[in-house]
Motif scaffolding. Structure first.
Motif, PDB file in Angstrom:
ATOM      1  N   ILE A  89       8.987  34.472  -3.664  1.00 54.37           N
ATOM      2  CA  ILE A  89       8.394  33.152  -3.812  1.00 54.37           C
ATOM      3  C   ILE A  89       6.876  33.309  -3.769  1.00 54.37           C
ATOM      4  CG2 ILE A  89       8.172  30.855  -2.809  1.00 54.37           C
ATOM      5  CD1 ILE A  89      10.902  31.253  -1.548  1.00 54.37           C
ATOM      6  N   GLY A  90       6.218  32.969  -4.857  1.00 51.53           N
ATOM      7  CA  GLY A  90       4.768  33.098  -4.920  1.00 51.53           C
ATOM      8  C   GLY A  90       4.097  31.744  -5.024  1.00 51.53           C
ATOM      9  N   PHE A  91       2.792  31.753  -5.094  1.00 55.56           N
ATOM     10  CA  PHE A  91       2.032  30.523  -5.226  1.00 55.56           C
ATOM     11  C   PHE A  91       1.813  30.209  -6.700  1.00 55.56           C
ATOM     12  CE2 PHE A  91      -1.884  28.152  -5.745  1.00 55.56           C
ATOM     13  CZ  PHE A  91      -1.620  27.057  -4.948  1.00 55.56           C
ATOM     14  N   THR A  92       1.977  28.952  -7.074  1.00 58.81           N
ATOM     15  CA  THR A  92       1.740  28.490  -8.433  1.00 58.81           C
ATOM     16  C   THR A  92       0.484  27.621  -8.442  1.00 58.81           C
ATOM     17  OG1 THR A  92       4.128  28.459  -8.836  1.00 58.81           O
ATOM     18  CG2 THR A  92       2.722  27.227 -10.382  1.00 58.81           C
ATOM     19  N   PRO A  93      -0.544  28.007  -9.215  1.00 56.76           N
ATOM     20  CA  PRO A  93      -1.761  27.188  -9.300  1.00 56.76           C
ATOM     21  C   PRO A  93      -1.459  25.774  -9.790  1.00 56.76           C
ATOM     22  CG  PRO A  93      -2.138  29.348 -10.267  1.00 56.76           C
ATOM     23  CD  PRO A  93      -0.663  29.231 -10.012  1.00 56.76           C
ATOM     24  N   LYS A  94      -2.243  24.806  -9.298  1.00 58.54           N
ATOM     25  CA  LYS A  94      -2.016  23.393  -9.626  1.00 58.54           C
ATOM     26  C   LYS A  94      -3.331  22.701  -9.964  1.00 58.54           C
ATOM     27  CE  LYS A  94       2.404  22.765  -8.706  1.00 58.54           C
ATOM     28  NZ  LYS A  94       3.359  22.092  -9.512  1.00 58.54           N
ATOM     29  N   LYS A  95      -3.272  21.745 -10.887  1.00 59.53           N
ATOM     30  CA  LYS A  95      -4.415  20.888 -11.199  1.00 59.53           C
ATOM     31  C   LYS A  95      -4.481  19.768 -10.172  1.00 59.53           C
ATOM     32  CE  LYS A  95      -4.461  21.632 -16.156  1.00 59.53           C
ATOM     33  NZ  LYS A  95      -4.378  21.008 -17.483  1.00 59.53           N
ATOM     34  N   CYS A  96      -5.690  19.309  -9.919  1.00 55.51           N
ATOM     35  CA  CYS A  96      -5.899  18.209  -8.999  1.00 55.51           C
ATOM     36  C   CYS A  96      -6.230  16.941  -9.783  1.00 55.51           C
ATOM     37  CB  CYS A  96      -7.050  18.532  -8.036  1.00 55.51           C
ATOM     38  SG  CYS A  96      -6.827  20.087  -7.141  1.00 55.51           S
ATOM     39  N   GLY A  97      -6.022  15.792  -9.143  1.00 55.03           N
ATOM     40  CA  GLY A  97      -6.299  14.518  -9.793  1.00 55.03           C
ATOM     41  C   GLY A  97      -7.366  13.727  -9.067  1.00 55.03           C
ATOM     42  N   PHE A 100     -22.216   9.141  -6.096  1.00 55.92           N
ATOM     43  CA  PHE A 100     -20.859   8.675  -6.342  1.00 55.92           C
ATOM     44  C   PHE A 100     -19.992   9.231  -5.229  1.00 55.92           C
ATOM     45  CE2 PHE A 100     -22.852   8.629 -10.451  1.00 55.92           C
ATOM     46  CZ  PHE A 100     -22.394   7.441 -11.005  1.00 55.92           C
ATOM     47  N   LYS A 101     -18.903   8.540  -4.938  1.00 59.42           N
ATOM     48  CA  LYS A 101     -18.008   8.979  -3.873  1.00 59.42           C
ATOM     49  C   LYS A 101     -16.571   9.099  -4.386  1.00 59.42           C
ATOM     50  CE  LYS A 101     -20.783   6.800  -0.302  1.00 59.42           C
ATOM     51  NZ  LYS A 101     -20.824   5.815   0.783  1.00 59.42           N
ATOM     52  N   PRO A 102     -16.346  10.030  -5.317  1.00 58.59           N
ATOM     53  CA  PRO A 102     -14.973  10.189  -5.808  1.00 58.59           C
ATOM     54  C   PRO A 102     -14.104  10.926  -4.785  1.00 58.59           C
ATOM     55  CG  PRO A 102     -16.381  11.815  -6.821  1.00 58.59           C
ATOM     56  CD  PRO A 102     -17.273  10.935  -5.983  1.00 58.59           C
ATOM     57  N   ARG A 103     -12.817  10.761  -4.957  1.00 59.86           N
ATOM     58  CA  ARG A 103     -11.837  11.485  -4.151  1.00 59.86           C
ATOM     59  C   ARG A 103     -10.963  12.298  -5.086  1.00 59.86           C
ATOM     60  NH1 ARG A 103      -9.982   6.840   0.167  1.00 59.86           N
ATOM     61  NH2 ARG A 103     -12.023   6.628   1.114  1.00 59.86           N
ATOM     62  N   VAL A 104     -10.648  13.496  -4.654  1.00 65.61           N
ATOM     63  CA  VAL A 104      -9.826  14.400  -5.451  1.00 65.61           C
ATOM     64  C   VAL A 104      -8.614  14.781  -4.610  1.00 65.61           C
ATOM     65  CG1 VAL A 104      -9.749  16.635  -6.597  1.00 65.61           C
ATOM     66  CG2 VAL A 104     -11.845  15.270  -6.668  1.00 65.61           C
ATOM     67  N   LYS A 105      -7.438  14.701  -5.216  1.00 60.40           N
ATOM     68  CA  LYS A 105      -6.201  15.011  -4.490  1.00 60.40           C
ATOM     69  C   LYS A 105      -5.510  16.202  -5.141  1.00 60.40           C
ATOM     70  CE  LYS A 105      -1.818  12.900  -3.096  1.00 60.40           C
ATOM     71  NZ  LYS A 105      -1.011  11.663  -3.178  1.00 60.40           N
ATOM     72  N   CYS A 106      -5.213  17.206  -4.325  1.00 63.73           N
ATOM     73  CA  CYS A 106      -4.532  18.408  -4.786  1.00 63.73           C
ATOM     74  C   CYS A 106      -3.210  18.540  -4.030  1.00 63.73           C
ATOM     75  CB  CYS A 106      -5.388  19.644  -4.523  1.00 63.73           C
ATOM     76  SG  CYS A 106      -7.061  19.555  -5.180  1.00 63.73           S
ATOM     77  N   GLU A 107      -2.112  18.461  -4.751  1.00 61.49           N
ATOM     78  CA  GLU A 107      -0.784  18.638  -4.154  1.00 61.49           C
ATOM     79  C   GLU A 107      -0.224  19.972  -4.629  1.00 61.49           C
ATOM     80  OE1 GLU A 107       1.777  14.950  -4.005  1.00 61.49           O
ATOM     81  OE2 GLU A 107       0.392  14.410  -5.609  1.00 61.49           O
ATOM     82  N   PHE A 108       0.310  20.746  -3.691  1.00 60.91           N
ATOM     83  CA  PHE A 108       0.856  22.047  -4.064  1.00 60.91           C
ATOM     84  C   PHE A 108       1.879  22.497  -3.032  1.00 60.91           C
ATOM     85  CE2 PHE A 108      -3.113  22.431  -1.778  1.00 60.91           C
ATOM     86  CZ  PHE A 108      -2.858  23.357  -0.789  1.00 60.91           C
ATOM     87  N   GLU A 109       2.661  23.491  -3.433  1.00 57.13           N
ATOM     88  CA  GLU A 109       3.638  24.109  -2.540  1.00 57.13           C
ATOM     89  C   GLU A 109       3.140  25.504  -2.211  1.00 57.13           C
ATOM     90  OE1 GLU A 109       7.184  23.960  -4.932  1.00 57.13           O
ATOM     91  OE2 GLU A 109       7.838  22.139  -3.917  1.00 57.13           O
ATOM     92  N   VAL A 110       3.158  25.834  -0.942  1.00 58.54           N
ATOM     93  CA  VAL A 110       2.664  27.145  -0.526  1.00 58.54           C
ATOM     94  C   VAL A 110       3.707  27.826   0.348  1.00 58.54           C
ATOM     95  CG1 VAL A 110       1.372  26.161   1.405  1.00 58.54           C
ATOM     96  CG2 VAL A 110       0.716  28.369   0.520  1.00 58.54           C
TER      97      VAL A 110
END
Length: 193
Positions: free
Chosen positions: A182-190, A163-173
């Motif tokens: 200002i710290g890093f906040t963990p994020k879920k990917c889609g 399978f060839k899925p794609r996963v996108k992770c958007e975050f602020e660093v």
């Protein structure tokens, strides 16, 4: 002229039996797949990211040093995952600035794996100065990491095709050394981008 003997019927019967078995097996595999749907259960999260360099020079050259911790969770009790190919691409303001290939691996049942892609270098990135100035004022940079995967699933002795899925992770660093509040906040990917 037709064939009425047993010699003509045997090949037709064998063909029909084989075809029936193949259709039944195909339907069984489809039903099991629809029930299990292992790709929907996999969890991808960005648990940490550090940005030690991120600046744009006057000639639109982006200099960067970004390290990301990606947490890959397989909560399935009976399904393992072969990650045959993993390409991580980093984007800023919708433009790719780097890409790294990660080591393939097998992830067993109910297992968590941490991947640590590091993006370091320089890249010509025109027309991002406005977004860069805005993010610099905010103290955090909006970054995306996309995973382009080639993977297979294993249930018992059965392995699926790739399978060839794609996963996108958007975050602020935040940029290292900037405002320590200002710290890093963990994020879920889609999936599916």
């Amino acid at each position: 002229m037709g064939c009425f003997g047993i010699i003509c019927c045997v090949p037709k019967c064998i063909f029909k039996i084989i075809l029936s078995i193949l259709i039944a097996l195909g339907l069984a595999v489809l039903i099991v797949w629809l029930i299990l749907r292992p790709i929907n259960h996999l969890k991808f999260n960005v648990t940490d990211a550090s940005l030690t360099q991120f600046n744009i020079t006057g000639n639109d050259m982006l200099h960067y040093d970004l390290a990301v911790d990606l947490n890959l969770r397989n909560p399935n009790k009976k399904i393992g995952v072969y990650y045959d190919q993993i390409e991580a691409r980093a984007f800023y303001d919708g433009r790719r600035f780097d890409s790294v290939m990660l080591t393939p691996f097998y992830q067993g049942h109910k297992n968590t794996t941490i991947l640590r892609p590091v993006f370091k270098g320089q890249r010509l990135l025109p027309n991002v100065q406005g977004e860069y100035n805005k993010d610099m004022v905010d103290g955090k940079f909006n970054v995306e990491v996309k995973l382009y995967l080639k993977m297979r699933f294993k249930a018992g002795v059965v392995k699926t095709t790739k399978f060839k899925p794609r996963v996108k992770c958007e975050f602020e660093v935040p940029l290292a050394g900037s405002n320590p509040a200002i710290g890093f906040t963990p994020k879920k990917c889609g999936y599916g981008y």
